[in-house]
Design an enzyme around this catalytic site. Structure first.
Site, PDB file in Angstrom:
ATOM      1  CD  GLU A  83     -12.074  35.160  53.871  1.00 41.79           C
ATOM      2  OE1 GLU A  83     -12.809  36.308  53.784  1.00 41.79           O
ATOM      3  OE2 GLU A  83     -11.350  35.029  54.362  1.00 41.79           O
TER       4      GLU A  83
ATOM      5  CG  HIS B  10      -5.729  34.942  61.100  1.00 41.85           C
ATOM      6  ND1 HIS B  10      -5.568  36.441  60.952  1.00 41.85           N
ATOM      7  CD2 HIS B  10      -6.777  34.558  60.225  1.00 41.85           C
ATOM      8  CE1 HIS B  10      -6.644  36.646  60.003  1.00 41.85           C
ATOM      9  NE2 HIS B  10      -7.110  35.551  59.325  1.00 41.85           N
TER      10      HIS B  10
END
Length: 585
Positions: free
Chosen positions: A383, A479
């Site tokens: 992140e 993703h």
């Protein structure tokens, strides 16, 4: 009582060159005494046919990167007649004597909008944005949207408390100023667990059960280095008992004789705070973690400080990786610490990089599908790398659906880079309780034992991650599509075929069945980082990434070196070649 009546029928783009008197102006010629920014800006206008910069444009530098051999790479964002240009970013490359070497540009077309008059008022745009994002609209700003192969006048609106965003985060909505069409509706935070993954887990009836450790007997407090200090605050050394990483050493701030703050002065005051179950996007509103002993956490979620230990440890290890490996001083390379807030919201089973807050946000789990906070080391490395990407190339998805799922190659490349550097954070930390590997989310407790993996991405059945490029990747969920460049990186670093690294066995295939020899993780990581910071922009796709990494390899190791050939071979092994570059991208 006087009543002012304003009739707003249209808004017109400024007709004069708004740059005439600004410091970003190209009006004055660069001289030998000019700064690299001045020289790069002058070069952009002098080479307009290559750079796409033209009349009415202004360039504001956001980064200047200097190589050991004196080359400069100046990253710019663009305005057109005073209006920000979305997708107008570019990097000007200069030689050691400031000669123009080339450009990397996001928009391969003019940014002159076809119309200069907005049919919608700002108020109308705000209402449309609020309806699209189901939240509270801020002030609409006129922009030029150059992201989809054309240039259009549009409004950009930030919508807070969005009902379409996990945990009520904010979104940025772009509304066409002529037609009212929603051109984009993107979340301002990046979720580790995507909406499509949550739905897949729900369909399978699967829950994530992370294997957090049992709290050991508390160790004696590590003596603070400032025990005899008479003046505060000073740097101290404390100990933390984490949920996932075991016992760790934490650098803290001693504020009085028996008072400590979970804030690291040796890493630009990096700090973790408690959101207190609120959905905060303001770090200043978070509650500070304090201690009288400089011991933090007990290894269980019963102690609110335990997950703060994981967060602070993960954030500082990520900062250490970037500084020790690349000399990068903080997420934005501006000698500013990173920030984290734990206990974010109620029953939030996710972790986020939030660009509005400029910090990591961790929920406590939803108590159903995700029973523990996602404060795992590789999640934090992943992140925070989104923060690095935001500060450099600014890669964005090409579209976002109504459920919040993101699509398109630039967004997939963003996810891939977060996985690549997130795994590198694990290798750099080398924590025995969290052994490094090329798996992502292996400590989340999923049935398939990981979330994604770099060596053989399609073994991820949950997100449908792909091993190789095909035209379908251009609009794949990010993703799922991330496997293309993640696989290329793994092949470049470790090569194809079966091997055991650490405690994990890998068996990486190739598109054409031919073997690939790796050049090592150190060189592969250096190439991908240089490509990100020098040669990628907001619209970079997989074929552009191939070009960027080839340039980076040539810069670092020579255009005729084995490393350059290995980069070309790694991309070919995932079916990304010069020959199959899509026409008219």
């Amino acid at each position: 009582m006087a009543i002012a009546v304003v009739v707003a029928t249209s808004v017109t783009l400024p007709v004069g060159p708004a740059f005439a008197a600004t410091p970003d102006s190209p009006a004055r010629a660069a001289t030998s005494a000019s700064s690299p920014v001045d020289m790069a800006r002058a070069a952009a206008f002098a080479h307009a046919s290559a750079t796409g910069v033209g009349p009415g444009d202004t360039l504001r530098a956001t980064d200047v990167m200097t190589d050991p051999d004196g080359k400069r790479h100046v990253r710019f964002v663009r305005s057109h007649r005073g209006l920000p240009v979305l997708g107008g970013d570019l990097v000007i490359h200069l030689g050691s004597r400031f000669t123009y070497l080339g450009v990397t540009r996001a928009a391969d077309h003019t940014v002159q909008p076809s119309t200069t008059e907005a049919e919608l008022t700002a108020d109308q745009a705000e209402r449309k944005a609020a309806a699209a994002a189901e939240g509270d609209a801020g002030t609409a700003q006129l922009v030029v949207d150059a992201r989809d192969g054309a240039a259009a006048l549009a409004y950009r609106v930030r919508v807070s408390d969005s009902g379409t965003t996990s945990a009520g985060g904010s979104r940025t909505v772009v509304v066409d100023a002529r037609t009212g069409r929603i051109r984009s509706n993107n979340p301002d935070s990046d979720e580790f667990i995507s909406p499509s993954l949550r739905e897949k887990l729900r369909e399978k009836g699967e829950t994530a059960t992370p294997g957090a450790g049992v709290a050991p007997r508390p160790a004696p407090r590590i003596a603070a280095t400032a025990a005899a200090a008479a003046h505060y605050p000073v740097t101290a050394t404390g100990s933390g008992t984490s949920l996932f990483a075991g016992k760790v050493t934490l650098t803290t701030t001693r504020t009085a004789r028996t008072s400590y703050l979970l804030k690291d002065p040796t890493r630009w005051n990096t700090e973790t705070r408690d959101a207190g179950g609120r959905e905060l996007e303001s770090f200043a509103r978070g509650k500070k973690f304090t201690s009288t002993t400089d011991k933090w956490g007990t290894g269980t979620t019963a102690d609110r400080a335990t997950v703060a230990v994981d967060a602070q440890y993960g954030v500082t290890k990520t900062l250490d990786f970037y500084k020790k490996t690349f000399g990068r001083k903080g997420i934005k390379n501006n000698s500013t610490g990173a920030r984290a807030m734990v206990h974010f919201g109620r029953k939030v089973g996710n972790a986020f990089w939030d660009s509005v807050c400029g910090c990591m946000l961790y929920g406590d789990g939803d108590g159903d599908m995700f029973k523990k906070p996602l404060v795992v080391l590789d999640v934090t490395g992943h992140e925070l790398t989104h923060g690095v990407v935001d500060a450099t190339a600014g890669l964005e998805p090409t579209r976002v659906d109504r459920y919040g799922n993101q699509y398109g190659e630039p967004g997939a490349l963003n996810e891939s880079l977060a996985d690549i550097f997130g795994s590198n954070v694990e290798f750099a930390a080398n924590n025995a309780k969290n052994p490094p590997n090329y798996l992502m989310g292996e400590k989340l407790g999923l049935a398939q034992k990981f979330l994604r993996r770099l060596d053989h991405p399609s073994l991820d059945r949950l997100e449908g991650t792909v091993d190789y490029w095909s035209p379908a990747a251009r609009d794949a969920e990010v993703h799922a599509g991330s496997g293309v460049s993640s696989h290329a990186y793994y092949l470049l670093a470790e090569g194809s075929g079966r091997k055991t690294i650490g405690a994990v066995t890998y068996n990486s295939p190739t598109y054409d069945g031919a073997s690939v020899a790796g050049i090592g993780r150190t060189k592969a990581t250096a190439i991908f980082y240089r490509a990100l910071t020098r040669y990628m922009v907001s619209t970079t796709d997989f074929h552009d990434a191939r070009t960027a990494t080839l340039k980076a390899a040539a810069d670092l190791y020579g255009a005729t070196g084995a490393e350059h050939r290995a980069v070309d071979r790694a991309w070919a092994a995932v079916n990304v070649t010069a020959a199959n570059t899509p026409a008219g991208r």
